[in-house]
Design an enzyme around this catalytic site. Sequence first.
Site, PDB file in Angstrom:
ATOM      1  N   GLY A  66       4.333  -6.018 -12.084  1.00 25.70           N
ATOM      2  CA  GLY A  66       3.346  -5.477 -12.257  1.00 25.70           C
ATOM      3  C   GLY A  66       2.354  -6.421 -13.756  1.00 25.70           C
ATOM      4  O   GLY A  66       3.396  -7.409 -14.563  1.00 25.70           O
ATOM      5  N   GLU A  67       1.232  -5.969 -13.198  1.00 26.99           N
ATOM      6  CA  GLU A  67       0.492  -7.271 -14.978  1.00 26.99           C
ATOM      7  C   GLU A  67      -0.965  -6.574 -15.128  1.00 26.99           C
ATOM      8  O   GLU A  67      -1.271  -5.961 -14.402  1.00 26.99           O
ATOM      9  CB  GLU A  67      -0.352  -8.764 -13.785  1.00 26.99           C
ATOM     10  CG  GLU A  67      -1.163  -9.266 -14.754  1.00 26.99           C
ATOM     11  CD  GLU A  67      -0.697 -10.568 -14.879  1.00 26.99           C
ATOM     12  OE1 GLU A  67       0.495 -11.351 -15.906  1.00 26.99           O
ATOM     13  OE2 GLU A  67      -0.835 -11.348 -13.884  1.00 26.99           O
ATOM     14  N   THR A  93      -2.128  -4.379 -18.916  1.00 25.43           N
ATOM     15  CA  THR A  93      -3.527  -4.241 -19.956  1.00 25.43           C
ATOM     16  C   THR A  93      -2.602  -5.555 -21.282  1.00 25.43           C
ATOM     17  O   THR A  93      -3.611  -6.015 -21.769  1.00 25.43           O
ATOM     18  CB  THR A  93      -3.744  -2.959 -20.905  1.00 25.43           C
ATOM     19  OG1 THR A  93      -3.792  -1.879 -19.004  1.00 25.43           O
ATOM     20  CG2 THR A  93      -4.899  -2.891 -21.252  1.00 25.43           C
ATOM     21  N   TYR A  94      -1.418  -4.781 -21.230  1.00 24.35           N
ATOM     22  CA  TYR A  94      -0.488  -6.080 -22.123  1.00 24.35           C
ATOM     23  C   TYR A  94       0.580  -6.510 -22.071  1.00 24.35           C
ATOM     24  O   TYR A  94       0.959  -7.786 -22.879  1.00 24.35           O
ATOM     25  CB  TYR A  94       0.278  -4.850 -23.383  1.00 24.35           C
ATOM     26  CG  TYR A  94      -1.133  -3.872 -23.287  1.00 24.35           C
ATOM     27  CD1 TYR A  94      -1.920  -4.112 -24.763  1.00 24.35           C
ATOM     28  CD2 TYR A  94      -0.645  -1.887 -23.214  1.00 24.35           C
ATOM     29  CE1 TYR A  94      -2.471  -3.373 -24.846  1.00 24.35           C
ATOM     30  CE2 TYR A  94      -1.830  -1.198 -23.577  1.00 24.35           C
ATOM     31  CZ  TYR A  94      -2.389  -1.789 -24.540  1.00 24.35           C
ATOM     32  OH  TYR A  94      -3.362  -1.147 -25.509  1.00 24.35           O
ATOM     33  N   GLY A  95       0.208  -7.200 -21.186  1.00 27.16           N
ATOM     34  CA  GLY A  95       1.239  -8.092 -20.855  1.00 27.16           C
ATOM     35  C   GLY A  95       1.906  -8.047 -18.954  1.00 27.16           C
ATOM     36  O   GLY A  95       1.210  -7.157 -18.137  1.00 27.16           O
ATOM     37  N   THR A  96       3.021  -8.570 -18.728  1.00 29.51           N
ATOM     38  CA  THR A  96       3.618  -9.173 -17.087  1.00 29.51           C
ATOM     39  C   THR A  96       5.286  -7.929 -17.608  1.00 29.51           C
ATOM     40  O   THR A  96       5.552  -7.992 -18.589  1.00 29.51           O
ATOM     41  CB  THR A  96       3.413 -10.266 -16.874  1.00 29.51           C
ATOM     42  OG1 THR A  96       2.759 -11.017 -17.240  1.00 29.51           O
ATOM     43  CG2 THR A  96       4.212 -10.322 -14.984  1.00 29.51           C
ATOM     44  N   VAL A  97       5.270  -7.667 -16.049  1.00 32.40           N
ATOM     45  CA  VAL A  97       6.132  -6.790 -16.136  1.00 32.40           C
ATOM     46  C   VAL A  97       7.215  -6.512 -14.915  1.00 32.40           C
ATOM     47  O   VAL A  97       6.057  -7.602 -13.632  1.00 32.40           O
ATOM     48  CB  VAL A  97       5.662  -4.951 -15.504  1.00 32.40           C
ATOM     49  CG1 VAL A  97       7.367  -4.027 -15.565  1.00 32.40           C
ATOM     50  CG2 VAL A  97       5.016  -4.738 -16.864  1.00 32.40           C
ATOM     51  N   LYS A 137       9.329  -5.958 -19.815  1.00 28.17           N
ATOM     52  CA  LYS A 137       7.300  -6.113 -20.479  1.00 28.17           C
ATOM     53  C   LYS A 137       7.642  -6.789 -20.593  1.00 28.17           C
ATOM     54  O   LYS A 137       8.001  -6.881 -22.009  1.00 28.17           O
ATOM     55  CB  LYS A 137       7.468  -4.446 -20.852  1.00 28.17           C
ATOM     56  CG  LYS A 137       5.314  -4.517 -20.593  1.00 28.17           C
ATOM     57  CD  LYS A 137       4.760  -3.334 -20.744  1.00 28.17           C
ATOM     58  CE  LYS A 137       3.758  -2.942 -20.637  1.00 28.17           C
ATOM     59  NZ  LYS A 137       3.549  -1.533 -21.144  1.00 28.17           N
ATOM     60  N   ASP A 158      -4.410   5.622 -22.422  1.00 25.97           N
ATOM     61  CA  ASP A 158      -5.206   5.268 -20.988  1.00 25.97           C
ATOM     62  C   ASP A 158      -4.216   6.022 -20.376  1.00 25.97           C
ATOM     63  O   ASP A 158      -3.843   5.485 -19.945  1.00 25.97           O
ATOM     64  CB  ASP A 158      -4.939   3.579 -21.675  1.00 25.97           C
ATOM     65  CG  ASP A 158      -5.484   2.961 -20.556  1.00 25.97           C
ATOM     66  OD1 ASP A 158      -6.556   2.617 -19.705  1.00 25.97           O
ATOM     67  OD2 ASP A 158      -4.698   2.093 -20.370  1.00 25.97           O
TER      68      ASP A 158
HETATM   69  P1  ADP Z   1       0.385  -2.088 -18.533  1.00 26.78           P
HETATM   70  O1  ADP Z   1       0.536  -2.318 -20.675  1.00 26.78           O
HETATM   71  O2  ADP Z   1       0.076  -4.316 -19.345  1.00 26.78           O
HETATM   72  O3  ADP Z   1      -1.325  -1.646 -18.558  1.00 26.78           O
HETATM   73  P2  ADP Z   1       2.485  -1.139 -17.596  1.00 26.78           P
HETATM   74  O4  ADP Z   1       3.297  -0.537 -18.330  1.00 26.78           O
HETATM   75  O5  ADP Z   1       1.260  -0.193 -17.133  1.00 26.78           O
HETATM   76  O6  ADP Z   1       2.138  -1.900 -18.025  1.00 26.78           O
HETATM   77  O7  ADP Z   1       2.535  -1.554 -16.847  1.00 26.78           O
HETATM   78  C1  ADP Z   1       2.014  -2.612 -15.466  1.00 26.78           C
HETATM   79  C2  ADP Z   1       2.550  -1.853 -14.023  1.00 26.78           C
HETATM   80  O8  ADP Z   1       3.600  -2.530 -13.910  1.00 26.78           O
HETATM   81  C3  ADP Z   1       2.089  -0.759 -13.786  1.00 26.78           C
HETATM   82  O9  ADP Z   1       0.849  -0.495 -12.510  1.00 26.78           O
HETATM   83  C4  ADP Z   1       3.848  -0.616 -12.599  1.00 26.78           C
HETATM   84  O10 ADP Z   1       2.929  -0.312 -11.627  1.00 26.78           O
HETATM   85  C5  ADP Z   1       4.503  -1.492 -13.023  1.00 26.78           C
HETATM   86  N1  ADP Z   1       5.147  -0.721 -14.149  1.00 26.78           N
HETATM   87  C6  ADP Z   1       5.259  -0.991 -15.722  1.00 26.78           C
HETATM   88  N2  ADP Z   1       6.569  -0.171 -15.805  1.00 26.78           N
HETATM   89  C7  ADP Z   1       7.742   0.110 -14.953  1.00 26.78           C
HETATM   90  C8  ADP Z   1       8.814   0.700 -14.496  1.00 26.78           C
HETATM   91  N3  ADP Z   1       9.027   1.231 -16.228  1.00 26.78           N
HETATM   92  N4  ADP Z   1       9.256   0.537 -13.539  1.00 26.78           N
HETATM   93  C9  ADP Z   1       8.174   0.263 -12.492  1.00 26.78           C
HETATM   94  N5  ADP Z   1       7.332  -0.031 -12.633  1.00 26.78           N
HETATM   95  C10 ADP Z   1       6.428  -0.622 -13.787  1.00 26.78           C
HETATM   96 MG    MG Z   2      -0.691  -0.108 -17.761  1.00 29.73          MG
END
Ligand code: ADP
Ligand code: MG
Length: 289
Positions: free
Chosen positions: A12-13, A15-19, A34, A128
């Site tokens: 995932g990408e 709001t605050y970075g890449t996951v 993250k 959010d």
């Molecule tokens: P941001 O703060 O950058 O929005 P998120 O934590 O919402 O980041 O993560 C972005 C995306 O990554 C999420 O919408 C989800 O699809 C995926 N993701 C985030 N955390 C997890 C996790 N613990 N397990 C699986 N997927 C995740």
């Molecule tokens: Mg998010």
Amino acid sequence: MSAKFERLEKIGEGTYGTVYKARNRDTQAIVALKRVRLDEDDEGVPSSALREICLLKELRHVNIVRLHDVLHSDKKLTLVFEFCEQDLKKYFDSLNGEAMDQNTVKSFFKQLLRGLAFCHEHNVLHRDLKPQNLLINKAGELKLADFGLARAFGIPVRCYSSEVVTLWYRPPDVLFGAKIYNTSIDVWSAGCIFAEMANSGRPLFPGNDVDDQLRRIFKLLGSPTDENWPGVAKFPEFKPFGPFNPCNDISSAVPKLNSKGVDLLVQLLVCNPSLRLSSSDALSHSYFD
Ligand code: ADP
Ligand code: MG
């Protein structure tokens, strides 16, 4: 990525970075990493942000994504989370137009409210809440993700991918410029997500900009007046939206939801934030009996 984790794939990408999905080299456990991006010209991780993030490690509940660890090294911040298979947005997409089972709607929404009530009891706001920030694991457990980050890093205006942050889940008081310090903001977002689940993934108020967002809200819920919302005209960015709309029948916006569900939704989607139900009161509503 680090000696401890083997990076698998990008999931995932946000709001605050890449996951990333990753594997702990010692235990083989699968986690989500993250990488929080900080501004180039920044002095590294602000200590206030670090303090906030470390508090989140103590926030333990089945309906909150577990933050296992916070790794901080040379201006980089990596958060180690429990891994979940998908988020609610992806779940909606995977329905492919099929209707969501109303018992699943109830189960997911109850879990959402439980996680939210727990956070609110501990004075943590989300600010959010949206389907992308709700994760679902194989066992059908729903977990709130991204909690507390808004307080640590500031309310996002743009995502890292330069996508504009969605307004769809923002309450009218916040759209009118109210400061986001109150649990009622999350309750509004939860109500929007409840309706979206009941409609199998069709967002309730998919506004294009602030004005369009407010217009859609007032079209369904009725225009704000000094009677139904005393002091509404005093918000910093208040503007009147004419012509006056009466309150519409909310059940027509959620045709699959039963009458108790509609009754609950009506109490969550109240424009005046001080009249909005709390997450713990929502949990004791008869919809969940
Ligand atoms: P941001 O703060 O950058 O929005 P998120 O934590 O919402 O980041 O993560 C972005 C995306 O990554 C999420 O919408 C989800 O699809 C995926 N993701 C985030 N955390 C997890 C996790 N613990 N397990 C699986 N997927 C995740
Ligand atoms: Mg998010």
